[in-house]
Motif scaffolding. Structure first.
Motif, short mmCIF file in Angstrom:
data_model
loop_
_atom_site.label_atom_id
_atom_site.label_comp_id
_atom_site.label_asym_id
_atom_site.label_seq_id
_atom_site.Cartn_x
_atom_site.Cartn_y
_atom_site.Cartn_z
N SER A 149 -6.83 -38.74 -50.27
CA SER A 149 -6.58 -39.04 -48.87
C SER A 149 -6.33 -37.77 -48.07
CB SER A 149 -5.36 -39.96 -48.76
OG SER A 149 -4.93 -40.03 -47.44
N ALA A 150 -5.50 -36.91 -48.64
CA ALA A 150 -5.12 -35.69 -47.92
C ALA A 150 -6.32 -34.76 -47.75
CB ALA A 150 -4.00 -34.98 -48.68
N GLY A 155 -9.71 -33.83 -46.86
CA GLY A 155 -10.76 -34.51 -46.09
C GLY A 155 -11.50 -33.53 -45.20
N LEU A 156 -12.11 -34.08 -44.16
CA LEU A 156 -12.85 -33.22 -43.23
C LEU A 156 -11.93 -32.14 -42.66
CD1 LEU A 156 -14.88 -35.93 -41.26
CD2 LEU A 156 -15.70 -34.38 -43.03
N GLY A 157 -10.65 -32.49 -42.52
CA GLY A 157 -9.68 -31.53 -41.99
C GLY A 157 -9.62 -30.25 -42.83
N ASN A 158 -9.72 -30.39 -44.14
CA ASN A 158 -9.63 -29.21 -45.01
C ASN A 158 -10.92 -28.41 -45.04
OD1 ASN A 158 -8.04 -31.55 -46.02
ND2 ASN A 158 -7.16 -29.98 -47.33
N VAL A 176 -8.29 -44.03 -36.42
CA VAL A 176 -8.75 -42.83 -37.11
C VAL A 176 -9.95 -43.17 -37.98
CG1 VAL A 176 -8.17 -41.15 -38.91
CG2 VAL A 176 -6.54 -41.60 -37.08
N TYR A 191 -13.50 -41.38 -37.73
CA TYR A 191 -13.77 -40.61 -38.95
C TYR A 191 -15.12 -41.04 -39.53
CZ TYR A 191 -11.58 -37.71 -42.62
OH TYR A 191 -11.23 -36.71 -43.47
N PHE A 210 -1.79 -33.80 -39.97
CA PHE A 210 -3.10 -34.48 -40.09
C PHE A 210 -3.61 -34.32 -41.52
CE2 PHE A 210 -7.77 -34.72 -39.81
CZ PHE A 210 -7.89 -35.96 -39.22
N THR A 211 -3.49 -33.11 -42.05
CA THR A 211 -4.06 -32.86 -43.37
C THR A 211 -3.33 -33.62 -44.47
OG1 THR A 211 -4.90 -31.16 -44.86
CG2 THR A 211 -2.73 -30.77 -43.94
N SER A 234 -2.21 -36.61 -44.08
CA SER A 234 -2.39 -38.04 -43.75
C SER A 234 -1.10 -38.72 -43.30
CB SER A 234 -2.96 -38.82 -44.94
OG SER A 234 -4.10 -38.21 -45.44
N GLN A 237 -0.02 -42.42 -40.02
CA GLN A 237 -1.01 -43.47 -39.78
C GLN A 237 -0.98 -44.57 -40.84
OE1 GLN A 237 -4.49 -40.95 -39.54
NE2 GLN A 237 -3.17 -39.49 -40.55
N THR A 253 -0.97 -44.68 -43.89
CA THR A 253 -1.59 -44.47 -45.20
C THR A 253 -0.56 -44.22 -46.30
OG1 THR A 253 -3.64 -43.62 -44.29
CG2 THR A 253 -3.04 -42.83 -46.47
N SER A 283 -10.81 -40.03 -47.96
CA SER A 283 -9.88 -40.11 -46.82
C SER A 283 -10.12 -41.39 -46.03
CB SER A 283 -10.06 -38.91 -45.90
OG SER A 283 -9.69 -37.74 -46.56
N SER A 327 -8.52 -44.36 -47.50
CA SER A 327 -7.07 -44.39 -47.31
C SER A 327 -6.69 -44.70 -45.86
CB SER A 327 -6.44 -43.07 -47.72
OG SER A 327 -6.65 -42.09 -46.73
N ALA A 328 -7.59 -44.41 -44.93
CA ALA A 328 -7.29 -44.74 -43.53
C ALA A 328 -7.50 -46.23 -43.27
CB ALA A 328 -8.15 -43.90 -42.59
#
Ligand code: PHE
Length: 444
Positions: A19-20, A22-25, A98, A102, A224-225, A227, A230, A232, A318, A321-322
């Protein structure tokens, strides 16, 4: 209905890590580091993780484990009041929104993965060519919609099989695979030309670029990174048995998430710098610059396929998990069967994601409240308002309402006094104040 639980500690660790990460990383972190001060930014980011992201992360997981319930009931029971229940519901809505945007963006990733496999990138003769190809795809409403639908279908397919059989099983395969591909790409990157320039762009400290706005960005990204905010983590925490430890399982998760951000930054920028072009920020880095670089480098076909495969794996774990908090809510509060809840959630999230998926084509000229498109609007509202609000609600609940002493006792063992004091200070003062800062700066 019998409450579902994780099959093993490792299953929980990999699911939360999935989950953690994701696109953010893989997409956002590399360019925010590169453009906001390199090592200087990283120092601030690590402080934000330690004093805001991590405590909020622990607060949410312990709320879930203690209440054994979806976020609405978890907030209501631990906060002892209807108002708290509405805040819990708000976090579920945030996760829902999200997952809608996403999926639209992850749909483009799947589309690009297909193009990589088809060998499209090898035909690019210039960066302009890659850009016009990107524009063509973005202008095509069917392309965006098709891959958005496909991505939701794949995520719902996993969720359909439940916590143990779907979420846990898929993460046990996807997360190790993601690490495997990433490490391969990093090694490969470290042998490319101009690697020293790439590493210095990323990691040399440039304090002049570390503006207050960059610090706020580090703060926002730290939750955000992970999660946070929200629903989750409350939901995933509720699938832990009451006696399972939280601290010991949380360290490796946060470590993995941070490691992936660093490794992805190295992979992305060694690849980009290898052909001597300037790194780009934002969406064009992923969808224009990198595909062009793949067309120019030796072995670019394979690297392109692996790279977009990596981004896909990060995104789907991710996305799952959202979507899960809303599904848990439908099952536990409305008595739906899991299968029905997945269908309802999948269809609803698809519908809200439609204007996002169309925001570069049919709806590209519709600005909303100062955001350029509906997609931008949703991203802004979630990341600047709803996610900080959800994180704030969780730490305030834990620190002031449920009781910081209670929560610290849930999280620590007898001989961990220092850890207890740190958590107590974070839950009660440091994290709420810093989150409030992000929140206020957004509505200013
Ligand atoms: N943590 C994910 C990332 O870094 C984002 C995410 C959002 C995950 C919402 C789950 C829920 O990309």
């Amino acid at each position: 209905m019998k409450k579902e639980h994780w099959g093993s500690k490792l299953g929980f660790i990999l699911a939360v890590a999935g989950s953690a990460i994701g696109l953010g990383n893989i997409w956002r972190f590399p360019y925010i580091v590169g453009y906001h001060g390199g090592a200087a930014f990283i120092c601030v980011y690590i402080m934000c993780l330690a004093f805001v992201g991590f405590p909020a992360f622990l607060a949410e997981i312990s709320m879930g484990r203690t209440s054994q319930a979806d976020p609405a009931t978890a907030f209501a029971v631990l906060g002892r009041g209807r108002g708290w229940r509405y805040l819990g519901i708000l976090t579920i809505v945030t996760g829902f929104l999200v997952s809608a945007f996403y999926s639209a963006v992850a749909g483009w990733v799947v589309g690009y993965w297909v193009e990589a496999m088809r060998g499209t990138f090898s035909n690019f003769s210039s960066l302009l060519h890659a850009q016009s190809f990107h524009q063509e795809l973005m202008d095509n409403p069917y392309w965006g919609l098709f891959f958005h639908a496909l991505f939701i279908l794949m995520s719902s397919g996993v969720l359909y099989f439940g916590v143990k059989g779907g979420i846990e099983k898929s993460n046990k395969v996807f997360v190790p695979l993601l690490f495997f591909i990433l490490i391969f790409l990093v090694f490969q990157g470290l042998f490319l030309p101009n690697r020293a320039q790439a590493l210095s762009f990323l990691f040399s400290p440039r304090f002049d670029l570390l503006t207050p706005a960059a610090c706020l960005m580090a703060l926002g990204h730290s939750f955000f990174t992970l999660s946070v905010g929200q629903g989750t983590l409350v939901t995933y925490g509720s699938y832990l048995e009451r006696h399972e430890p939280i601290m010991r399982t949380s360290y490796p998760i946060v470590l993995m998430d941070t490691l992936v951000s660093f490794l992805a930054s190295v992979a992305v920028f060694t690849i980009v710098f290898s052909v001597g072009i300037a790194p780009d920020a934002g969406p064009s880095l992923l969808f224009q610059t990198l595909p062009f670089v793949f067309s120019q480098m030796v072995g670019g076909y394979g690297i392109g396929v692996l790279f977009f495969g990596l981004v896909f794996l990060a995104a789907i774990t991710s996305q799952i998990s959202a979507m899960e908090p809303f599904i848990a809510y439908l099952c536990q509060e409305w008595g739906c069967s899991r299968q029905r809840a997945v269908v309802v959630a999948g269809v609803a999230i698809f519908c809200v994601g439609v204007p996002c998926a169309l925001s570069t084509s049919l709806l590209k000229n519709y600005a909303i409240f100062g955001s350029a498109t509906f997609l931008d609007f949703l991203i802004d509202v979630c990341s600047e308002l709803l996610i900080p609000l959800g994180g704030l609600a969780a730490v305030v609940l834990v620190g002031w309402r449920w009781g910081s002493k209670q929560a610290v006792a849930e999280l620590t063992e007898k001989n961990q006094r220092a850890l207890g004091i740190y958590l107590h200070l974070c839950f009660r003062y440091i994290s709420p104040l810093l989150i409030l800062l992000v929140f206020l700066s957004a509505i200013w």
